[in-house]
Design an enzyme around this catalytic site. Structure first.
Site, short mmCIF file in Angstrom:
data_model
loop_
_atom_site.label_atom_id
_atom_site.label_comp_id
_atom_site.label_asym_id
_atom_site.label_seq_id
_atom_site.Cartn_x
_atom_site.Cartn_y
_atom_site.Cartn_z
N CYS A 2 0.76 -0.92 0.06
CA CYS A 2 0.10 -0.04 -0.22
C CYS A 2 0.56 1.21 0.22
CB CYS A 2 -0.94 0.09 1.19
SG CYS A 2 -2.27 -1.36 1.62
N ARG A 27 5.69 -0.81 -6.04
CA ARG A 27 5.51 -1.31 -5.17
C ARG A 27 4.37 -2.74 -4.51
NH1 ARG A 27 5.94 2.97 -0.38
NH2 ARG A 27 5.15 1.53 0.95
N TRP A 74 -2.89 -2.54 -1.46
CA TRP A 74 -2.19 -4.20 -1.20
C TRP A 74 -2.98 -5.31 -0.70
CZ3 TRP A 74 0.20 -8.00 1.44
CH2 TRP A 74 0.63 -9.27 0.41
N ASN A 98 -2.30 3.07 5.54
CA ASN A 98 -0.78 1.49 4.90
C ASN A 98 -1.33 0.74 7.06
OD1 ASN A 98 -0.83 2.47 2.49
ND2 ASN A 98 1.18 2.64 3.01
N GLY A 99 -0.82 -1.07 6.58
CA GLY A 99 -1.02 -1.36 7.91
C GLY A 99 -1.61 -2.15 8.34
N GLU A 478 18.25 -18.67 -3.30
CA GLU A 478 17.82 -17.16 -3.94
C GLU A 478 17.26 -17.90 -5.64
OE1 GLU A 478 17.85 -14.49 -3.35
OE2 GLU A 478 17.54 -12.81 -5.03
N LYS A 482 14.00 -17.35 -7.04
CA LYS A 482 13.99 -16.32 -7.95
C LYS A 482 12.84 -16.92 -9.17
CE LYS A 482 14.91 -12.71 -7.75
NZ LYS A 482 15.49 -12.62 -6.49
N GLU A 485 9.15 -17.16 -7.90
CA GLU A 485 8.05 -15.53 -7.51
C GLU A 485 8.33 -14.89 -8.62
OE1 GLU A 485 12.46 -12.89 -5.99
OE2 GLU A 485 10.18 -12.60 -5.86
N HIS A 501 19.14 -37.15 2.79
CA HIS A 501 18.54 -37.36 4.35
C HIS A 501 16.60 -37.05 4.00
CE1 HIS A 501 21.48 -37.91 5.98
NE2 HIS A 501 22.30 -37.13 5.82
N LYS A 601 6.79 -4.77 -4.22
CA LYS A 601 8.25 -4.82 -3.67
C LYS A 601 8.48 -4.53 -2.55
CE LYS A 601 12.02 -3.33 -5.47
NZ LYS A 601 13.05 -4.86 -5.55
C1 F6R Z 1 12.62 -11.24 -3.77
C2 F6R Z 1 12.56 -10.56 -3.19
C3 F6R Z 1 11.74 -10.18 -1.66
C4 F6R Z 1 12.55 -9.05 -0.79
C5 F6R Z 1 11.78 -8.91 0.81
C6 F6R Z 1 13.22 -8.18 1.36
O1 F6R Z 1 13.12 -11.32 -4.98
O2 F6R Z 1 12.60 -8.96 -3.24
O3 F6R Z 1 12.32 -11.70 -0.82
O4 F6R Z 1 14.36 -9.39 -1.07
O5 F6R Z 1 10.58 -8.50 0.51
O6 F6R Z 1 12.62 -6.79 1.05
P1 F6R Z 1 13.46 -5.55 1.32
O7 F6R Z 1 15.00 -5.84 0.80
O8 F6R Z 1 13.14 -4.52 0.76
O9 F6R Z 1 13.92 -5.36 2.96
#
Ligand code: F6R
Length: 606
Positions: A2, A27, A74, A98-99, A478, A482, A485, A501, A601
C-alpha cells in the site's frame, strides 16, 4: 505494498495525487483510489486495477478539490475490489491506511452496536467510524487522539474532514510516513519517492507521532498530543532512473545494469589510491565487536547467509544469520559486543524494521545495508552502508542482491584485515580482484543464450531443485526463490549434501535440477551428489566456472560455465544465469514479470 499520498494546496490537487500514486506503483498493488474535498463534500473515486484506470475515470468528471488523499492498496483484509479499495469514507471523514489494525473485529463490534454501518471487508473502515463516532462529542484533535489510542497493530494514516477545507492529518505507528513542504502547499507520503517530484524538503514521522498539514503550515505532535519540533531534511537531487528505456521489463534492465551498479559500489568503497576499503565513519573499534548477527527477509536474508559464509571464512567472529520475522519474536540474548546488521533493499520491510527497533530498544550496536538511504531502517540504525544500486523497480530483487553481497563482502574483508585475521598481502590481492568484478559480471551476462534454451524443461516441470554447498547454498536458495516468484514453478533450494536425508525421494524422471558446483573445495562432493540425482532420472543443469579440467560426470543435460575469479567472488557470477533462468521461464509463461502475482516490492506489513 500500500501507498499513501496527501496534498493540501491553493489549487486543485487530484492530478498531482495521481502522479504521486504512479510513483508508488512499483510497490505492488491491486486497486487505487482518491478522495478530495469540495464545498464541504467529500468526493471519493476508487477502482480495482491500475492507477491509469483511476486517472481515466476521474478525467471524465474533473475533481476540483484543493485538499485530498490518494492510495494504492495491496489487499490484506478483504479481497482486491473497488469496494475494499481506499479511501474509506463516512459523510464526515475519509481515510487512507497502510498496515494492519489487529483489533479491528473487536472495534467493529463496538461500532456496530453504536449503529455504524460497514460497507467493506477491510480493517481500515473501523478507523473511519471511530473518528466519526468521537467527533460527535469531541473536537478534532481529541477525536484523533482517542482514535489512535484505540488502535492495535501497525499503521500509517492520511485523513481529511468534511468540515476542514484545508487540513490533512497524518499518523504513524509501525508503517513509515513522510511529510513534504512546498510553496503554498504541503504533502503527505508513505515514502519520499512519492513526493520527490514535488519537493526535496522532507520530514519523517516517528512511531506514535501525528501531524496536522495545512497549505501554509505543518505541526507535529507526540502520542499524547504535545507539540514537537521536527527537522526538515533535504533530499539528494539525484532523481534515479525510473524509466525502463528499451527493455521489455524493469527486471531485464536491472539484470543488465549489474556491471554498472557493481562498478559504482566498488568506486564508492574502494580507495584505489591507498588500496583500501573505506567504511567511512564506522563508529566502533574492532575490539568492541565479537559477534555479528545478520538479519533480513527473502533475498536480503540470502545475502545475510552469504555474508555469514564470508565472515566465517575470513574472521574468527561469532556469526549468525536470521530471518527478521523469526528473530523479532525469539528470546534473544542481547550482549554489548554484538553488532546487528540489517539488510534491506527498500529499508522499509516491516519485519526487518521491527527487528531493528527491538535491538535499538535493547541498546545494541546497529548497522544497516540498504539501497534507499532515506528509508526508515537507514534512519534508525547507528551506521548505514548504502549499496548504491539506484532504484530497483522490478518486484524480484536482482541488482540489489549483488549490491548487498558486495557491501557485506567489503565489510567482512575490512574487519578481517583490521582484526589482523588476514595479512596485508592477502588483503591487497583481494582488493585487486574486486576491481575485476564489474567486467566479469558483464561477461557472465553472455550466458543468456545458453540459459534461454534450458527454460522449456523448467516451464513444463511439476517442480525443480537447486543444489549447492558452502557459498553455493545461499545462491541455490536465491535461484529457487527467483524461479518460484516469477515463473510460479515449485523450486526448492537445498544443501546438496542433505539430499539423501529426504528430498532425494522427490527426484523422478525428467525433473529439472540445477546443480551449482564451482571448482572450489566442495566441487568433488557436489559432483557426487549430482551423480546421485542423475542416477534417479534428474535433468541436471550444471552451473560451474570455466576450467580446462573435465567435469567428472556424463549424462549432464546442460552445463553453463561462468567466468573465473577467486572463489570468494564466484557467487556474484553464478547468480546471473539463475536470474536469467527465472526471467526467461516467466517470459515463456507470459507472466507479469515486474509485478508477480500476490507480491509487493516493499513489504510494509508483517
Ligand atoms: C525477492 C525479493 C524479496 C525481498 C524481501 C525483502 O526477489 O525481492 O524476497 O528481498 O521482501 O525486501 P527488502 O530487501 O526491501 O527488505
Amino acid at each position: 505494498m500500500c501507498g499513501i499520498v496527501g496534498i493540501t494546496s491553493n489549487k486543485p490537487v487530484s492530478s498531482s495525487i495521481i502522479n504521486s500514486l504512479k510513483k508508488l506503483e512499483y510497490r505492488g498493488y491491486d486497486s487505487a483510489g482518491i478522495a478530495t474535498l469540495l464545498e464541504g463534500k467529500i468526493n471519493e473515486f476508487k477502482c480495482e486495477g491500475r492507477v491509469k484506470t483511476l486517472e481515466n475515470n476521474i478525467s471524465k468528471i474533473k475533481m476540483l478539490g484543493t485538499v485530498g488523499i490518494g492510495h494504492v492498496r495491496w489487499a490484506t483484509h478483504g479481497v482486491p475490489s473497488t469496494l475494499n479499495a481506499h479511501p474509506h469514507s463516512s459523510e464526515s471523514v475519509s481515510v487512507v491506511h497502510n498496515g494492519i489494525i489487529e483489533n479491528s473485529s473487536t472495534l467493529k463490534k463496538f461500532l456496530v452496536e453504536k449503529g455504524h454501518i460497514f460497507k467493506s471487508q477491510t480493517d481500515t473502515e473501523v478507523i473511519v467510524h471511530l473518528i466519526t463516532e468521537y467527533l460527535k462529542d469531541n473536537d478534532l484533535k481529541t477525536s484523533i487522539l482517542k482514535m489512535l489510542k484505540k488502535l492495535h497493530g501497525s499503521f500509517a494514516l492520511g485523513i481529511i474532514f468534511k468540515d476542514e477545507p484545508d487540513l490533512i492529518i497524518g499518523a504513524r505507528r509501525g508503517s513509515p510516513l513522510a511529510v513534504g513542504y512546498g510553496p503554498n502547499e504541503n504533502y503527505l507520503g508513505s515514502d519520499s519517492y512519492a513526493l520527490k517530484s514535488m519537493t526535496n524538503k522532507i520530514s519523517y514521522l516517528n512511531d506514535g507521532e501525528f501531524c496536522v498539514l495545512k497549505k501554509n503550515s505543518v505541526d507535529f505532535f507526540d502520542e499524547n498530543g504535545k507539540k514537537i519540533n521536527k527537522k526538515i531534511l533535504e533530499l539528494s537531487s539525484e532523481e534515479g532512473n525510473y524509466d525502463k528505456g528499451d527493455y521489455k521489463h524493469f527486471m531485464a534492465k536491472e539484470i543488465e545494469e549489474q556491471p554498472t551498479t557493481i562498478k559504482n559500489c566498488v568506486n564508492e568503497y574502494i580507495d584505489k589510491i591507498n588500496k583500501d576499503i573505506n567504511l567511512l565513519n564506522f563508529p566502533w573499534k574492532q575490539n568492541e565487536i565479537n559477534s555479528i548477527k545478520l538479519i533480513g527477509c527473502g533475498t536480503a536474508y540470502h545475502s545475510c547467509l552469504m555474508a555469514k559464509h564470508w565472515f566465517e571464512q575470513l574472521t574468527d567472529l561469532d556469526i549468525s544469520a536470521d530471518i527478521a520475522s523469526e528473530f523479532r519474536y525469539r528470546k534473544n540474548k542481547f550482549k554489548k559486543d554484538n553488532l546487528y546488521i540489517f539488510v534491506s533493499q527498500s529499508g522499509e520491510t516491516a519485519d526487518t524494521f521491527a527487528a531493528l527497533d527491538l535491538c535499538n530498544k535493547n541498546d545494541m550496536k546497529t548497522c544497516s545495508v540498504v539501497n534507499v538511504v532515506e528509508s526508515s531502517i537507514a534512519r534508525d540504525s547507528n551506521f548505514v552502508l548504502p549499496i548504491h544500486c539506484g532504484p530497483e523497480i522490478g518486484v524480484a530483487s536482482t541488482k540489489a542482491f549483488l549490491g548487498q553481497m558486495l557491501v557485506l563482502y567489503f565489510f567482512s574483508l575490512k574487519l578481517a584485515y583490521l582484526r589482523k585475521e588476514i595479512n596485508k598481502e592477502k588483503y591487497l590481492k583481494k582488493i585487486q580482484t574486486l576491481l575485476k568484478l564489474p567486467d566479469l559480471v558483464k561477461k557472465t551476462l553472455e550466458t543468456e543464450t545458453q540459459i534461454q534454451s534450458s527454460c522449456n524443461s523448467f516451464v513444463d516441470a511439476k517442480g525443480s531443485m537447486f543444489l549447492g554447498r558452502g557459498a553455493s547454498f545461499p545462491i541455490a536458495l536465491e535461484g529457487a526463490l527467483k524461479l518460484k516468484e516469477l515463473a510460479y514453478i515449485h523450486a526448492e533450494g537445498y544443501p546438496a549434501g542433505e539430499m539423501k536425508h529426504g528430498p532425494l525421494a522427490l527426484i523422478e524422471n525428467g525433473m529439472p535440477v540445477v546443480v551449482i558446483a564451482p571448482r572450489d573445495k566442495y566441487y568433488n562432493k557436489t559432483i557426487s551428489n549430482m551423480q546421485e540425482v542423475i542416477a534417479r532420472g534428474a535433468k541436471v543443469l550444471l552451473i560451474t566456472n570455466k576450467s580446462n579440467d573435465e567435469i567428472l560426470s556424463e549424462n549432464i543435460w546442460q552445463t553453463v560455465e561462468v567466468e573465473n575469479i577467486e572463489d570468494d567472488l564466484l557467487p556474484f557470477l553464478i547468480t546471473i544465469p539463475l536470474q536469467k533462468l527465472a526471467y526467461h521461464s516467466a517470459l515463456k509463461k507470459g507472466y507479469d514479470i515486474d509485478k508477480p502475482r500476490n507480491l509487493a516490492k516493499s513489504v510494509t506489513v508483517e
